[in-house]
Design a protein around this motif. Structure first.
Motif, mmCIF file in Angstrom:
data_model
loop_
_atom_site.group_PDB
_atom_site.id
_atom_site.type_symbol
_atom_site.label_atom_id
_atom_site.label_comp_id
_atom_site.label_asym_id
_atom_site.label_seq_id
_atom_site.Cartn_x
_atom_site.Cartn_y
_atom_site.Cartn_z
ATOM 1 N N ALA A 158 0.855 -1.181 0.000
ATOM 2 C CA ALA A 158 0.000 0.000 0.000
ATOM 3 C C ALA A 158 0.889 1.228 0.000
ATOM 4 C CB ALA A 158 -0.924 0.001 1.214
ATOM 5 N N GLN A 159 0.286 2.394 -0.193
ATOM 6 C CA GLN A 159 1.057 3.632 -0.263
ATOM 7 C C GLN A 159 1.691 3.993 1.073
ATOM 8 O OE1 GLN A 159 -0.748 6.819 -2.476
ATOM 9 N NE2 GLN A 159 0.168 8.394 -1.186
ATOM 10 N N GLY A 160 1.033 3.614 2.158
ATOM 11 C CA GLY A 160 1.555 3.915 3.483
ATOM 12 C C GLY A 160 0.630 3.346 4.535
ATOM 13 N N GLY A 161 1.082 3.397 5.790
ATOM 14 C CA GLY A 161 0.277 2.850 6.877
ATOM 15 C C GLY A 161 -1.056 3.533 7.030
ATOM 16 N N ALA A 162 -1.096 4.848 6.807
ATOM 17 C CA ALA A 162 -2.341 5.592 6.960
ATOM 18 C C ALA A 162 -3.398 5.107 5.984
ATOM 19 C CB ALA A 162 -2.082 7.082 6.753
ATOM 20 N N ALA A 163 -2.971 4.656 4.795
ATOM 21 C CA ALA A 163 -3.902 4.137 3.800
ATOM 22 C C ALA A 163 -4.360 2.731 4.145
ATOM 23 C CB ALA A 163 -3.251 4.149 2.421
ATOM 24 N N ALA A 164 -3.481 1.944 4.774
ATOM 25 C CA ALA A 164 -3.790 0.543 5.042
ATOM 26 C C ALA A 164 -4.601 0.342 6.317
ATOM 27 C CB ALA A 164 -2.500 -0.265 5.122
ATOM 28 N N VAL A 165 -4.480 1.245 7.284
ATOM 29 C CA VAL A 165 -5.204 1.070 8.550
ATOM 30 C C VAL A 165 -6.712 0.965 8.342
ATOM 31 C CG1 VAL A 165 -5.829 2.206 10.726
ATOM 32 C CG2 VAL A 165 -3.428 1.980 10.078
ATOM 33 N N PRO A 166 -7.347 1.831 7.530
ATOM 34 C CA PRO A 166 -8.787 1.664 7.312
ATOM 35 C C PRO A 166 -9.148 0.299 6.731
ATOM 36 C CG PRO A 166 -8.091 3.830 6.552
ATOM 37 C CD PRO A 166 -6.843 3.053 6.859
ATOM 38 N N ALA A 167 -8.299 -0.241 5.876
ATOM 39 C CA ALA A 167 -8.555 -1.570 5.317
ATOM 40 C C ALA A 167 -8.485 -2.636 6.395
ATOM 41 C CB ALA A 167 -7.565 -1.870 4.200
ATOM 42 N N MET A 168 -7.580 -2.466 7.354
ATOM 43 C CA MET A 168 -7.496 -3.408 8.463
ATOM 44 C C MET A 168 -8.755 -3.316 9.332
ATOM 45 S SD MET A 168 -4.576 -3.850 11.426
ATOM 46 C CE MET A 168 -4.661 -2.131 11.966
ATOM 47 N N VAL A 169 -9.180 -2.107 9.623
ATOM 48 C CA VAL A 169 -10.372 -1.925 10.448
ATOM 49 C C VAL A 169 -11.602 -2.512 9.758
ATOM 50 C CG1 VAL A 169 -11.876 -0.204 11.546
ATOM 51 C CG2 VAL A 169 -9.398 0.106 11.576
ATOM 52 N N ALA A 170 -11.628 -2.411 8.421
ATOM 53 C CA ALA A 170 -12.748 -2.947 7.652
ATOM 54 C C ALA A 170 -12.677 -4.459 7.480
ATOM 55 C CB ALA A 170 -12.797 -2.276 6.278
ATOM 56 N N GLY A 171 -11.583 -5.085 7.922
ATOM 57 C CA GLY A 171 -11.463 -6.533 7.853
ATOM 58 C C GLY A 171 -10.744 -7.061 6.633
ATOM 59 N N GLU A 172 -10.245 -6.184 5.750
ATOM 60 C CA GLU A 172 -9.500 -6.648 4.577
ATOM 61 C C GLU A 172 -8.121 -7.168 4.953
ATOM 62 O OE1 GLU A 172 -9.065 -4.517 0.981
ATOM 63 O OE2 GLU A 172 -10.970 -3.474 1.208
ATOM 64 N N LEU A 173 -7.532 -6.596 5.987
ATOM 65 C CA LEU A 173 -6.203 -6.964 6.453
ATOM 66 C C LEU A 173 -6.302 -7.383 7.909
ATOM 67 C CD1 LEU A 173 -4.287 -3.826 5.072
ATOM 68 C CD2 LEU A 173 -4.459 -6.060 3.967
ATOM 69 N N GLN A 174 -5.401 -8.275 8.309
ATOM 70 C CA GLN A 174 -5.352 -8.674 9.723
ATOM 71 C C GLN A 174 -4.281 -7.905 10.493
ATOM 72 O OE1 GLN A 174 -5.758 -11.251 7.146
ATOM 73 N NE2 GLN A 174 -7.860 -10.643 7.677
ATOM 74 N N GLY A 175 -3.422 -7.201 9.774
ATOM 75 C CA GLY A 175 -2.393 -6.393 10.416
ATOM 76 C C GLY A 175 -1.812 -5.423 9.415
ATOM 77 N N VAL A 176 -1.119 -4.431 9.924
ATOM 78 C CA VAL A 176 -0.489 -3.422 9.067
ATOM 79 C C VAL A 176 0.921 -3.152 9.570
ATOM 80 C CG1 VAL A 176 -0.499 -0.995 8.362
ATOM 81 C CG2 VAL A 176 -2.628 -2.290 8.373
ATOM 82 N N PHE A 177 1.897 -3.263 8.666
ATOM 83 C CA PHE A 177 3.256 -2.801 8.946
ATOM 84 C C PHE A 177 3.265 -1.345 8.494
ATOM 85 C CE2 PHE A 177 7.718 -4.796 9.267
ATOM 86 C CZ PHE A 177 8.238 -3.655 9.821
ATOM 87 N N GLY A 178 3.206 -0.453 9.434
ATOM 88 C CA GLY A 178 3.081 0.955 9.086
ATOM 89 C C GLY A 178 3.797 1.849 10.070
ATOM 90 N N THR A 179 3.702 3.134 9.827
ATOM 91 C CA THR A 179 4.367 4.111 10.689
ATOM 92 C C THR A 179 3.603 4.278 11.997
ATOM 93 O OG1 THR A 179 3.154 5.871 9.576
ATOM 94 C CG2 THR A 179 5.361 5.365 8.752
ATOM 95 N N TYR A 180 4.333 4.561 13.052
ATOM 96 C CA TYR A 180 3.697 4.709 14.364
ATOM 97 C C TYR A 180 2.675 5.845 14.413
ATOM 98 C CZ TYR A 180 7.114 1.294 15.927
ATOM 99 O OH TYR A 180 7.854 0.149 16.072
ATOM 100 N N PRO A 181 2.906 6.983 13.724
ATOM 101 C CA PRO A 181 1.863 8.012 13.745
ATOM 102 C C PRO A 181 0.512 7.505 13.238
ATOM 103 C CG PRO A 181 3.902 8.972 12.977
ATOM 104 C CD PRO A 181 4.138 7.485 13.077
ATOM 105 N N SER A 182 0.503 6.613 12.253
ATOM 106 C CA SER A 182 -0.757 6.055 11.755
ATOM 107 C C SER A 182 -1.520 5.369 12.874
ATOM 108 C CB SER A 182 -0.486 5.051 10.630
ATOM 109 O OG SER A 182 0.210 5.634 9.570
ATOM 110 N N PHE A 183 -0.795 4.650 13.731
ATOM 111 C CA PHE A 183 -1.441 3.890 14.802
ATOM 112 C C PHE A 183 -1.892 4.806 15.945
ATOM 113 C CE2 PHE A 183 1.855 0.576 13.343
ATOM 114 C CZ PHE A 183 1.073 0.235 12.254
ATOM 115 N N LEU A 184 -1.079 5.822 16.267
ATOM 116 C CA LEU A 184 -1.473 6.742 17.323
ATOM 117 C C LEU A 184 -2.683 7.572 16.913
ATOM 118 C CD1 LEU A 184 1.338 5.867 18.386
ATOM 119 C CD2 LEU A 184 1.650 8.191 19.235
ATOM 120 N N LEU A 185 -2.745 7.954 15.644
ATOM 121 C CA LEU A 185 -3.909 8.700 15.158
ATOM 122 C C LEU A 185 -5.161 7.837 15.208
ATOM 123 C CD1 LEU A 185 -2.308 10.567 12.133
ATOM 124 C CD2 LEU A 185 -3.289 11.646 14.171
ATOM 125 N N ALA A 186 -5.045 6.569 14.832
ATOM 126 C CA ALA A 186 -6.195 5.670 14.904
ATOM 127 C C ALA A 186 -6.657 5.514 16.351
ATOM 128 C CB ALA A 186 -5.841 4.310 14.305
#
Length: 331
Positions: A81-109
């Motif tokens: 994916a383009q970045g963690g911020a783009a992949a996190v919504p897909a994880m929340v929606a159930g498309e992904l079971q995890g995301v290797f992404g930047t820590y700011p993406s996770f703190l914002l979520a």
């Protein structure tokens, strides 16, 4: 056998779907280090993990290629994916079971009421690993010249622009005077050449590609207080961790095995980067590398992100990292 990768841009439709399932993704802090259940076998064996095709996330690919996940009873498929911020919504929606992404993406979520568990480490920054680049013809010769200019990062309100803003302030430049915009890493070299942007931020292997094209590194965004800031890790939703404690622990152990290997021999990542990014072996061999670490995420290790993100207005207040950091129980 080489892993299969699918490149999918996570669009507005997925983000909208994620909004409808945010509540379902929430959990409480008591599940962050859930103990193994029953016979200890993974509850879910097939996982799709979102990642960004950059050098520092090579541990995921190494763990797939070397069978570390298979040894734990898991089948892991990386999805770019383009970045963690783009992949996190897909994880929340159930498309992904995890995301290797930047820590700011996770703190914002986490701030936005989506409970996250950080289950695996990535790397920490180094001055040579990333930076802001300009075309030599641009006339930009110092950090102060960026005032009034367009600067592209792969994801807004994330690692690139947040650390750049910190460095700008340390050098007497008001970040509000710089026009940050979003652009995928692979498109940056062309944008610089065409002059549609004045500067870009890139990490390896894209940094080496930019240099090979004749661009100039203006400064490193990993300097000053962000010199060794942790860059990325793997997160899962608290709901997934709670329902799949054995799977989560198995995944965390396998990824840590790859991280420990890279901590001892970081050069081994050079062979795998061309398999998942548009990078030649020649460029991969010239890359500047970050620093990998053994072990698991810690509150202390991630606390700097709370400080930086609050200072730059990305977070309203610090998040409680003790709710987010996960360490697997002993096997």
């Amino acid at each position: 056998m080489s892993p299969r990768f699918t490149l999918r841009r996570i669009g507005a439709a997925v983000a909208a779907a994620a909004m409808t399932v945010t509540i379902a993704a929430c959990g409480n802090s008591s599940d962050k280090a859930a103990a193994p259940a029953g016979d200890g076998k993974p509850e879910t064996t097939a996982l799709t993990i979102g990642f960004t095709p950059v050098a520092d996330q090579g541990a995921l690919i190494i763990a797939v290629n070397k069978g570390y996940f298979t040894d734990e009873g898991l089948t892991v498929t990386p999805r770019a994916a383009q970045g963690g911020a783009a992949a996190v919504p897909a994880m929340v929606a159930g498309e992904l079971q995890g995301v290797f992404g930047t820590y700011p993406s996770f703190l914002l979520a986490q701030q936005n009421a989506t409970e996250m568990r950080i289950v695996g480490l990535g790397v920490s920054g180094s001055e040579n690993f990333a930076g802001v680049f300009v075309n030599p013809k641009s006339g930009i010769t110092s950090i102060k010249d960026l005032a009034g200019k367009k600067l592209a990062v792969n994801t807004l309100n994330n690692t690139g622009d947040l650390t750049i803003k910190s460095v700008l302030r340390e050098n007497g430049v008001d970040p509000a005077q710089v026009n940050f915009m979003e652009l995928p890493f692979p498109d940056m070299a062309g944008a610089l050449e065409r002059g549609t942007v004045d500067a870009v931020w890139a990490v390896e292997p894209f940094q080496s590609n930019l240099l090979a094209a004749g661009n100039k590194k203006l400064f490193s965004n990993f300097s000053g207080r962000t010199a060794t800031i942790p860059l990325a890790g793997v997160a899962m939703t608290a709901d997934f961790v709670k329902k799949n404690p054995n799977t989560t622990a198995a995944f965390a152990r396998a990824l840590e095995r790859a991280n420990a290997e890279l901590a001892k021999d970081p050069n081994s990542v050079r062979a795998v980067v061309p398999t998942y990014s548009k990078t030649t072996a020649e460029v991969a061999n010239k890359m500047q590398l970050p620093t990998w670490h053994e072990g698991y995420p810690t509150v202390e290790g991630l606390q700097l992100w709370n400080t930086v993100m609050v200072d730059e207005g990305a977070l309203q207040k610090p998040v409680d990292l003790s709710k987010m950091v996960y360490a697997p129980p002993a096997k």
